[in-house]
Design an enzyme around this catalytic site. Structure first.
Site, PDB file in Angstrom:
ATOM      1  N   CYS A 142       0.564   7.168   4.479  1.00  0.00           N
ATOM      2  CA  CYS A 142       1.853   6.621   4.908  1.00  0.00           C
ATOM      3  C   CYS A 142       2.677   6.207   3.690  1.00  0.00           C
ATOM      4  CB  CYS A 142       1.617   5.412   5.822  1.00  0.00           C
ATOM      5  SG  CYS A 142       3.148   4.655   6.406  1.00  0.00           S
ATOM      6  N   PRO A 143       3.831   6.826   3.455  1.00  0.00           N
ATOM      7  CA  PRO A 143       4.641   6.478   2.281  1.00  0.00           C
ATOM      8  C   PRO A 143       5.267   5.086   2.380  1.00  0.00           C
ATOM      9  CG  PRO A 143       5.792   8.071   3.670  1.00  0.00           C
ATOM     10  CD  PRO A 143       4.411   7.948   4.228  1.00  0.00           C
TER      11      PRO A 143
END
Length: 261
Positions: free
Chosen positions: A125-126
């Protein structure tokens, strides 16, 4: 890498605190309750915002389920002492990772950004700046749920302070609330879609990676079942949210594939 992760976390914290503070300072329902001395709802709102920030850092900073080299020796010893798991068929690749050189458990995958193999890998997840894996996935769902409550409440609070009038003066007085409402609406849509999709995948006991790459994963491609890890919605949810230890997915895989049809 470190500076980028720090920037994302600082941006998340600053945005959450800035929006919450702005909603409390502008002429909204919460501000009017403060002025009347009715502090319950403003305090609950602030507590939820702080809870969402703490959950964010919990998910972001914790070990998502990295596969460690020392665990391989323990796994080899336990396999020698137990005959529960049958031999792996030759067409199913339980391989050694070519990057970190550890033996990958079933459902693990190497993340190029984290530079580790992650158990029950879901995705990187950025926004969290961490992998979502077997250890932190439940916390990720709780974080999304709390964040959704905060966003829905924040959207209602921002809307309560808006009054519409076609003039530049109106725009100057309401630019913060209008911008806040639009940002909250966008984030709400993203969080709702994420939460719905993850709850669906959890109820089926599959991951984002497995769902998107089913045709490329050997243990799924060669399975006699569409989803060899699916044990029914109730057991899937219980195993996801209530299990206190790491799951040996190989046992479930071979047990399900050897069940009589």
């Amino acid at each position: 890498m470190g500076a980028g992760r720090l920037w994302v976390r600082v941006a998340h914290t600053a945005l959450s605190c800035g929006l919450a503070l702005g909603l409390l300072l502008h002429r909204t329902d919460l501000r009017e309750q403060e002025e009347r001395g009715e502090l319950l709802q403003p305090l609950v709102f602030v507590s939820l915002v702080l809870c969402s920030i703490l959950l964010y850092f919990r998910v972001s900073l914790m070990d998502p389920g990295f596969v460690k080299a020392e665990e391989e020796e323990k796994a080899d010893k336990s396999e020698e002492q137990s005959m529960v798991v049958p031999l792996v068929p030759s067409d199913i690749k339980l391989r050694r990772c070519g990057y970190c050189m550890v033996k990958q458990p079933m459902r693990a995958r190497h993340c190029q950004l984290c530079q580790h193999c992650v158990r029950r890998y879901d995705h990187h997840c950025p926004w969290i700046e961490n992998c979502i894996g077997e250890k932190n996935h439940p916390f990720f769902i709780v974080y999304l749920s709390v964040q959704l409550v905060v966003l829905l409440w924040g959207g209602q609070v921002a809307w309560s302070g808006l009054y519409f009038e076609l003039s530049w003066e109106w725009l100057n007085h309401n630019i913060f609330l209008l911008t806040s409402f639009l940002l909250i609406a966008i984030f709400t849509i993203v969080v709702v879609l994420l939460l719905i999709s993850h709850l669906y995948l959890i109820s089926c006991n599959t991951t984002t990676w497995e769902f998107m790459s089913h045709h490329r994963i050997s243990y799924l491609r060669h399975s006699e079942l569409e989803n060899p890890f699916d044990q029914g919605i109730i057991l899937n949810l219980w195993r996801f949210f209530c299990s206190c230890h790491l799951t040996k997915w190989e046992k479930i895989y071979f047990h399900r594939n050897n069940e009589p049809v």
